[in-house]
Design a protein around this motif. Structure first.
Motif, PDB file in Angstrom:
ATOM      1  N   ARG A 203     -20.374  59.964  19.366  1.00 54.42           N
ATOM      2  CA  ARG A 203     -20.255  61.409  19.600  1.00 54.42           C
ATOM      3  C   ARG A 203     -21.069  61.822  20.824  1.00 54.42           C
ATOM      4  O   ARG A 203     -20.609  62.598  21.651  1.00 54.42           O
ATOM      5  N   GLU A 204     -22.255  61.253  20.976  1.00 50.50           N
ATOM      6  CA  GLU A 204     -23.056  61.574  22.162  1.00 50.50           C
ATOM      7  C   GLU A 204     -22.297  61.206  23.440  1.00 50.50           C
ATOM      8  O   GLU A 204     -22.226  61.988  24.391  1.00 50.50           O
ATOM      9  N   LEU A 206     -19.129  60.824  23.839  1.00 50.52           N
ATOM     10  CA  LEU A 206     -17.851  61.531  24.020  1.00 50.52           C
ATOM     11  C   LEU A 206     -18.018  63.024  24.260  1.00 50.52           C
ATOM     12  O   LEU A 206     -17.052  63.710  24.576  1.00 50.52           O
ATOM     13  N   THR A 207     -19.249  63.526  24.092  1.00 49.10           N
ATOM     14  CA  THR A 207     -19.415  64.974  24.302  1.00 49.10           C
ATOM     15  C   THR A 207     -20.269  65.311  25.524  1.00 49.10           C
ATOM     16  O   THR A 207     -20.114  66.379  26.098  1.00 49.10           O
ATOM     17  N   ASN A 208     -21.151  64.399  25.923  1.00 54.73           N
ATOM     18  CA  ASN A 208     -22.120  64.787  26.959  1.00 54.73           C
ATOM     19  C   ASN A 208     -21.782  64.335  28.377  1.00 54.73           C
ATOM     20  O   ASN A 208     -22.554  64.575  29.291  1.00 54.73           O
ATOM     21  N   TYR A 209     -20.672  63.644  28.548  1.00 53.83           N
ATOM     22  CA  TYR A 209     -20.443  63.042  29.865  1.00 53.83           C
ATOM     23  C   TYR A 209     -19.061  63.348  30.454  1.00 53.83           C
ATOM     24  O   TYR A 209     -18.531  62.579  31.237  1.00 53.83           O
ATOM     25  N   GLU A 211     -15.015  63.917  30.923  1.00 55.81           N
ATOM     26  CA  GLU A 211     -13.818  63.207  30.463  1.00 55.81           C
ATOM     27  C   GLU A 211     -14.046  61.699  30.380  1.00 55.81           C
ATOM     28  O   GLU A 211     -14.589  61.089  31.298  1.00 55.81           O
ATOM     29  N   GLU A 243     -10.300  63.257  18.312  1.00 50.95           N
ATOM     30  CA  GLU A 243     -10.725  64.652  18.228  1.00 50.95           C
ATOM     31  C   GLU A 243     -11.454  65.077  19.512  1.00 50.95           C
ATOM     32  O   GLU A 243     -11.186  66.144  20.065  1.00 50.95           O
ATOM     33  N   LEU A 244     -12.346  64.214  19.989  1.00 50.72           N
ATOM     34  CA  LEU A 244     -13.204  64.639  21.104  1.00 50.72           C
ATOM     35  C   LEU A 244     -12.631  64.311  22.479  1.00 50.72           C
ATOM     36  O   LEU A 244     -12.937  64.985  23.455  1.00 50.72           O
ATOM     37  N   GLN A 245     -11.859  63.232  22.568  1.00 51.20           N
ATOM     38  CA  GLN A 245     -11.310  62.819  23.870  1.00 51.20           C
ATOM     39  C   GLN A 245      -9.865  62.367  23.661  1.00 51.20           C
ATOM     40  O   GLN A 245      -9.556  61.170  23.744  1.00 51.20           O
TER      41      GLN A 245
END
Ligand code: FUL
Length: 526
Positions: A203-204, A206-209, A211, A243-245
């Protein structure tokens, strides 16, 4: 020698692990994201019981890549950066005990990595954010074993951030390798706990960097018979990524991209992207068939055999999937940088040979160029990979069939044979309904000398061609200069130099109407 043994062990471990997953598959079913299992036109197709082989083969011809698979395939050439604690302790498989103090690149320059990748013609790069030793190249909140406790940038550094930003500036896509096997993390082996830890780390990333274009799950695990046994909850990892990417492909231990099966750089001569979906739990595919995203069941599976997609392999298929190959190889004997291997860096000519045998055999090439202890790519590696690009550019810059008069034995209205000389993938050639053999003749007003052919199938409507050859006209007769089985996204063939003014491409066997995106003849440019 030692390196070779290490690589041998790695391959063995991967195979052992993949076998482990196969049996696991019998017990558990994982529902994940292949899309739209419809009878025609999706990347998953269910085969009703009682279908004849001809029916199955016909359906295989209509399985197509998902959007994310198509985007990935067109990137063709990806860079791999193996960098981490192993770089500083000169190991390939760190055991997770090295002190974070040892991670101290003196002049880390992610822009330089990206410059090299771009000059080499790579469209995406993937970073080993955490290798098997568990050391994280980003300051993960969930472990102390990371750059945060290293002297590099006084513990304030973040390699994932630097590289993802460098990629964005240069217009390259960025992907992450995250090793499921973790030799440092204490919860590894306590399955539910580690699964949560792994998802937290994912999750880190896929959310902080920004695409993420590709998530690469390595199958290697060297725990051995008395080691820890971790049961990975793959399905939950896949769901999180979707979900995230949603645009990211999940590679190797995932449903979008498969490992070609070797780390040599040499793929199969016959490479099908449509395979029997043996690794799917068919009931789960059916149960999810009305859903838009979570609509199939996938389990990581050993796909290293020579024949994956022939008619014989399709005969008992209960489902078919689009599952294309990625060929990973290192420019050096090992995956991480070791100064004593400088003289063993692959030459531009060897890399070109690998390119022909991977991209040129319907696969994407993932070439590893590992940064050194300074945190830069060594000039030896960059000279070699840029030398490779130079040879490819000089060879493929001019299609010597340009300007030819093109006549096909069959063509469909609006899809003329001329389209194969146009690089635009939206304009392709195909035959009339039910015509599955054909030839296209190219007549030039001048003689040309050629020794390379590049052919692309219009895979957005399916991979179909099973046998083809190329002839040159000599006087009144045709002389065969090259032949092959599958084409797929791209096929490159090399043959002895020949001069002629007429050539033909003969498609001798196809699973349905052949459809070609591109055909070109070239001359090696040194
Ligand atoms: C293997 C790993 O064990 C190697 O260290 C490397 O990361 C390679 C790409 O995959 O399975």
């Amino acid at each position: 020698m030692v390196q070779r043994r290490i690589l041998g062990t790695m391959r063995h471990s991967l195979r052992t692990m993949l076998r482990g997953f196969t049996s696991l598959a019998l017990v558990l079913s994982f529902a994940v994201g292949q899309e739209n299992p419809v009878r025609h036109g999706g990347n998953v197709v269910l085969i009703p019981p009682g279908e004849t082989l001809d029916d199955i083969v016909h359906q295989a011809a209509h399985v197509v890549p998902s959007e994310r698979q198509w985007d990935w395939q067109q990137r063709e050439f990806i860079g791999f950066f193996h960098f981490g604690m192993n770089t500083f302790v000169h190991r390939e498989w760190g055991d997770g005990t090295a002190n974070p103090e040892l991670f101290r690149p003196s002049a880390l320059d992610a822009d330089q990595w990206v410059r090299v990748a771009k000059a080499a013609g790579m469209k995406t790069v993937i970073l080993t954010t955490k290798h098997h030793d568990g050391f994280c190249l980003w300051p993960s909140k969930y472990t102390d074993y990371s750059v945060r406790n290293s002297p590099w940038e006084n513990g304030k550094g973040d390699v994932v951030k630097e590289l993802s930003e460098a990629c964005r500036k240069a217009g390259l896509k960025f992907g992450v390798y995250l090793s499921p096997w973790d030799r440092h993390e204490p919860s590894y082996g306590d399955s539910p706990k580690y699964n949560e830890h792994f998802r937290n780390q994912l999750r880190e990333l896929l959310t902080n960097y920004g695409e993420i274009a590709e998530v690469w799950f390595d199958g290697a695990n060297g725990e051995g018979p008395n080691g820890k046994r971790q049961v990975y909850d793959w399905q939950s990892y896949y769901r999180l990524i979707r979900e995230l990417q949603p645009e990211a492909v999940i590679a190797i231990m995932g449903p979008d991209v498969r490992w070609v099966g070797t780390e040599s750089g040499y793929g199969r001569e016959t490479e099908w992207s449509v395979l029997p979906g043996d690794q799917f739990d068919v009931d789960s595919v059916a149960a999810h068939s009305q859903q838009r995203t979570i609509d199939a069941a996938f389990v990581p599976h050993d796909l290293t055999q020579q024949d994956l997609g022939s008619r014989e392999r399709l005969a008992h298929a209960r489902s078919l999937i689009w599952y294309p190959a990625e060929t990973d190889v290192s420019i050096r004997p090992g995956w991480f940088f070791h100064a004593n291997e400088d003289s063993l860096v692959k030459s531009p000519e060897t890399l070109v040979d690998i390119y022909y045998s991977s991209v040129g055999r319907n696969s994407v090439l993932l070439l590893n160029i590992p940064p050194d202890t300074s945190g830069r790519i060594s000039p030896v590696d960059s000279a070699s990979v840029c030398g490779m690009r130079r040879i490819l550019d000089r060879t493929f810059s001019v299609n010597l069939l340009a300007g030819a008069n093109v006549v096909a034995s069959s063509q469909r209205v609006g899809m003329p044979a001329m389209n194969v000389l146009k690089p635009d993938a939206r304009e392709y050639w195909t035959t009339s309904e039910r015509v599955d053999t054909a030839q296209i003749v190219f007549d030039l007003s001048r003689q040309v000398t050629v020794d390379r052919a590049m052919i692309k199938e219009a895979i957005r409507i399916g991979q179909r061609i099973e046998r083809f050859h190329i002839d040159a006209r000599e006087g009144a007769s045709w002389v065969r200069i090259a032949e092959g089985t599958t084409i797929g996204y791209e096929r490159i063939l090399r043959f002895p130099r020949i001069s002629a003014s007429s050539f033909r491409l003969v498609i001798a066997r196809s699973r349905d109407c052949p459809a070609l995106d591109y055909f070109g003849l070239f001359l090696l440019g040194e």
